[in-house]
Design a protein around this motif. Structure first.
Motif, mmCIF file in Angstrom:
data_model
loop_
_atom_site.group_PDB
_atom_site.id
_atom_site.type_symbol
_atom_site.label_atom_id
_atom_site.label_comp_id
_atom_site.label_asym_id
_atom_site.label_seq_id
_atom_site.Cartn_x
_atom_site.Cartn_y
_atom_site.Cartn_z
ATOM 1 N N THR A 1 0.845 -1.189 0.000
ATOM 2 C CA THR A 1 0.000 0.000 0.000
ATOM 3 C C THR A 1 0.883 1.242 0.000
ATOM 4 O OG1 THR A 1 -0.119 0.017 2.417
ATOM 5 C CG2 THR A 1 -1.827 -1.205 1.236
ATOM 6 N N SER A 2 0.255 2.384 -0.217
ATOM 7 C CA SER A 2 0.993 3.644 -0.219
ATOM 8 C C SER A 2 0.055 4.751 0.232
ATOM 9 C CB SER A 2 1.540 3.956 -1.614
ATOM 10 O OG SER A 2 2.383 5.089 -1.597
ATOM 11 N N ALA A 3 0.560 5.620 1.133
ATOM 12 C CA ALA A 3 -0.264 6.710 1.633
ATOM 13 C C ALA A 3 0.631 7.848 2.105
ATOM 14 C CB ALA A 3 -1.156 6.228 2.780
ATOM 15 N N GLY A 4 0.050 9.051 2.165
ATOM 16 C CA GLY A 4 0.793 10.208 2.637
ATOM 17 C C GLY A 4 1.607 10.859 1.533
ATOM 18 N N ARG A 5 2.290 11.930 1.900
ATOM 19 C CA ARG A 5 3.130 12.669 0.955
ATOM 20 C C ARG A 5 4.508 12.872 1.554
ATOM 21 N NH1 ARG A 5 0.536 15.111 -3.208
ATOM 22 N NH2 ARG A 5 2.168 16.698 -3.375
ATOM 23 N N ARG A 6 5.513 12.734 0.737
ATOM 24 C CA ARG A 6 6.891 12.726 1.236
ATOM 25 C C ARG A 6 7.614 14.055 1.087
ATOM 26 N NH1 ARG A 6 6.816 10.215 -3.745
ATOM 27 N NH2 ARG A 6 8.386 10.894 -5.268
ATOM 28 N N GLU A 7 7.115 14.959 0.270
ATOM 29 C CA GLU A 7 7.903 16.130 -0.101
ATOM 30 C C GLU A 7 8.354 16.955 1.104
ATOM 31 O OE1 GLU A 7 5.200 15.146 -1.588
ATOM 32 O OE2 GLU A 7 5.661 14.928 -3.723
ATOM 33 N N GLY A 8 7.447 17.221 2.029
ATOM 34 C CA GLY A 8 7.793 18.045 3.177
ATOM 35 C C GLY A 8 8.871 17.421 4.039
ATOM 36 N N ALA A 9 8.739 16.115 4.272
ATOM 37 C CA ALA A 9 9.724 15.418 5.100
ATOM 38 C C ALA A 9 11.090 15.423 4.434
ATOM 39 C CB ALA A 9 9.266 13.988 5.363
ATOM 40 N N VAL A 10 11.123 15.212 3.120
ATOM 41 C CA VAL A 10 12.401 15.163 2.411
ATOM 42 C C VAL A 10 13.049 16.553 2.383
ATOM 43 C CG1 VAL A 10 13.544 14.651 0.222
ATOM 44 C CG2 VAL A 10 11.676 13.192 1.022
ATOM 45 N N LYS A 11 12.258 17.588 2.152
ATOM 46 C CA LYS A 11 12.815 18.947 2.130
ATOM 47 C C LYS A 11 13.421 19.310 3.487
ATOM 48 C CE LYS A 11 9.806 20.848 -1.484
ATOM 49 N NZ LYS A 11 8.682 21.785 -1.769
ATOM 50 N N GLY A 12 12.734 18.959 4.569
ATOM 51 C CA GLY A 12 13.267 19.237 5.895
ATOM 52 C C GLY A 12 14.550 18.477 6.161
ATOM 53 N N PHE A 13 14.585 17.224 5.718
ATOM 54 C CA PHE A 13 15.788 16.415 5.884
ATOM 55 C C PHE A 13 16.949 17.021 5.108
ATOM 56 C CE2 PHE A 13 18.633 13.099 4.377
ATOM 57 C CZ PHE A 13 18.945 12.425 5.541
ATOM 58 N N ILE A 14 16.698 17.452 3.882
ATOM 59 C CA ILE A 14 17.762 18.023 3.057
ATOM 60 C C ILE A 14 18.316 19.293 3.700
ATOM 61 C CG2 ILE A 14 18.227 19.176 0.854
ATOM 62 C CD1 ILE A 14 16.394 17.143 -0.483
ATOM 63 N N ALA A 15 17.440 20.113 4.226
ATOM 64 C CA ALA A 15 17.903 21.352 4.868
ATOM 65 C C ALA A 15 18.792 21.046 6.067
ATOM 66 C CB ALA A 15 16.698 22.186 5.300
ATOM 67 N N ASN A 16 18.407 20.086 6.878
ATOM 68 C CA ASN A 16 19.213 19.740 8.045
ATOM 69 C C ASN A 16 20.516 19.068 7.636
ATOM 70 O OD1 ASN A 16 18.804 20.463 10.672
ATOM 71 N ND2 ASN A 16 17.661 18.655 11.254
ATOM 72 N N THR A 17 20.454 18.222 6.610
ATOM 73 C CA THR A 17 21.666 17.541 6.147
ATOM 74 C C THR A 17 22.655 18.531 5.555
ATOM 75 O OG1 THR A 17 20.403 15.525 5.692
ATOM 76 C CG2 THR A 17 22.558 15.722 4.640
ATOM 77 N N ALA A 18 22.142 19.530 4.846
ATOM 78 C CA ALA A 18 23.026 20.557 4.288
ATOM 79 C C ALA A 18 23.745 21.305 5.404
ATOM 80 C CB ALA A 18 22.221 21.525 3.429
ATOM 81 N N ARG A 19 23.065 21.569 6.506
ATOM 82 C CA ARG A 19 23.704 22.224 7.643
ATOM 83 C C ARG A 19 24.790 21.322 8.232
ATOM 84 N NH1 ARG A 19 21.439 26.480 10.226
ATOM 85 N NH2 ARG A 19 22.146 25.728 12.253
ATOM 86 N N ALA A 20 24.456 20.036 8.401
ATOM 87 C CA ALA A 20 25.425 19.101 8.974
ATOM 88 C C ALA A 20 26.639 18.950 8.064
ATOM 89 C CB ALA A 20 24.767 17.750 9.212
ATOM 90 N N ALA A 21 26.398 18.870 6.756
ATOM 91 C CA ALA A 21 27.508 18.714 5.814
ATOM 92 C C ALA A 21 28.387 19.951 5.787
ATOM 93 C CB ALA A 21 26.967 18.421 4.417
ATOM 94 N N GLY A 22 27.818 21.098 6.193
ATOM 95 C CA GLY A 22 28.602 22.322 6.242
ATOM 96 C C GLY A 22 29.205 22.585 7.609
ATOM 97 N N GLY A 23 29.048 21.625 8.514
ATOM 98 C CA GLY A 23 29.631 21.759 9.835
ATOM 99 C C GLY A 23 28.784 22.527 10.830
ATOM 100 N N LEU A 24 27.535 22.825 10.470
ATOM 101 C CA LEU A 24 26.649 23.565 11.365
ATOM 102 C C LEU A 24 25.834 22.606 12.219
ATOM 103 C CD1 LEU A 24 25.345 26.261 8.838
ATOM 104 C CD2 LEU A 24 27.082 26.556 10.611
#
Length: 417
Positions: free
Chosen positions: A316-339
């Protein structure tokens, strides 16, 4: 008889489950210790390693007859496949991580004589969480290797002793980096046939560091016998006294872990779903059960041979992923930059933890979420730590997953395969 032997002392009198003590590893900059560097030909790492110059289109075609179809929405995410199922073993195997499908498949191959031996990971006798390469020849002994372990295991160092013992047809239960190296070298290994049962893998770490993580989850970490990240956004713990505990993902102390808790290899792995296996057994899209990806004829025959021992139902499949992925990318970009990571306010966490399993991505959408997160993580961390490797390590299908989030190859980053 001691069931831990070195290569040069292995004989045909080996026990039904033989733990293999591998020679020392040859140090590498980016290495998950798949076992190839511990063999007589450590130089094979240069062409077999997933983290040097992988060629997924060529290997997928070699193993499955064709590379993934980028126009197929499922193959774009999960790799070449014939079918996907929600599945459970009937009855569930006692002591299994989920229901026991992975070890049941391997035991079936041994029971029917389809293979002479199974190469997999067993628990270290002195540490249940530490994986140790093993050769299993008795179906009943597969029960001893059930469950998750955390840490790097030189699984492929068991290939040579298995061959020396006279095993011609083998099965291998492995994670993606192990399976990648196996497939590159498969034709040279001297076996008549190899069946690969793959499990997904993400964010592995050293066993010692995993013990540190357990100590953050409980004041009695030595009594934890089971840990599983579930598709309902919770981690389940089980203890020696029979008690259980569930922790929402958002309440895990991940932000308290040291920066090197997850090595660069695991933060830049592009094959979460183990696309080079004959059959992948995971949980991410299983919504409470297991998730089977049947990839080729060998995998289909293995599943068919299990008959009604494995109960199948549609995913099955339900829900939407875009918001979760965008938030993850923003946090990962900070971590990758040492923040430092942005932490959610404490009062919000219980609310979001309640909402996630009810409104967040579920089933196949949950799996797609994780695949896009891993793809973005690979791009961002590799771009920071080893940019010269990007053109070799990030394949086109990974760039396709993150394009919708504005991540595109820059100059010198275009994939070479």
């Amino acid at each position: 008889m001691d069931d831990t032997l070195r290569h040069d002392s292995l004989t045909n009198t080996a026990p039904p489950l033989l733990r293999v003590a591998a020679p020392p590893a040859v140090p590498r900059r980016m290495c998950t210790d798949c076992g190839i560097s511990r063999t007589d030909t450590p130089g094979d790492c240069a062409r077999a390693c997933q983290f040097i110059r992988p060629d997924y289109p060529a290997l997928e075609a070699q193993v499955h007859g064709a590379a993934r179809d980028p126009d197929d929405p499922d193959q774009r995410f999960f790799g070449p496949l014939r079918a996907m199922h929600r599945a459970r073993l009937v009855p569930a195997a006692p002591g299994a991580q989920w229901t026991g499908i992975t070890t049941a498949l391997a035991a079936h191959l041994l029971e029917t004589g389809a293979v002479d031996a199974v190469i997999c990971c067993a628990p270290d006798p002195e540490d249940r969480w530490r994986p140790v390469p093993a050769i299993v020849t008795d179906p009943a002994a597969m029960a001893e290797v059930r469950g998750m372990r955390m840490g790097f295991a030189p699984l492929l160092s068991a290939l040579a002793p298995a061959r020396a013992a006279g095993h011609r047809r083998i099965a291998v239960i492995g994670i993606p980096c192990q399976v990648h190296a196996l497939r590159v070298l498969e034709a040279e290994l001297g076996f008549d046939a190899i069946t690969v049962i793959g499990t997904p893998c993400s964010d592995n770490t050293e066993t010692e560091k995993f013990h540190d993580f357990l100590s953050l989850l409980s004041d009695r970490p030595e009594t934890i016998t089971y840990l599983e990240f579930r598709a309902d956004y919770r981690v389940e713990l089980r203890f020696t006294d029979g008690t259980r505990r569930e922790i929402p993902f958002l309440k895990l102390p991940l932000a308290n872990l040291p920066g090197d808790f997850f090595p660069l290899t695991c933060r830049t792995c592009v094959d979460y779903t183990n696309s080079l296996a004959d059959i992948t057994v995971g949980y991410m899209a299983g919504t409470g059960e297991q998730w089977l990806i049947v990839r080729n004829e060998r995998g289909a025959a293995l599943l068919k041979g299990m008959g009604d021992r494995i109960a199948l139902s549609p995913l099955t499949s339900a829900g939407r992923r875009e918001g979760a992925v965008k938030g993850f990318i923003a946090n990962t970009a900070r971590a990758a930059g040492g923040l430092p990571l942005r932490r959610m306010p404490g009062w919000v966490r219980p609310i979001v933890a309640w909402l996630q399993p009810r409104t967040g991505p579920r089933g196949l959408e949950f799996a797609r979420t994780r695949l896009e997160m891993k793809a973005a993580e690979s791009v961002l961390h590799l771009r920071r730590a080893a940019p010269a490797r990007m053109k070799w390590m990030i394949p086109a299908h990974v760039w396709a997953l993150v394009a919708r989030y504005g991540l595109k190859p820059g100059e010198g980053e275009e994939p070479k395969h």
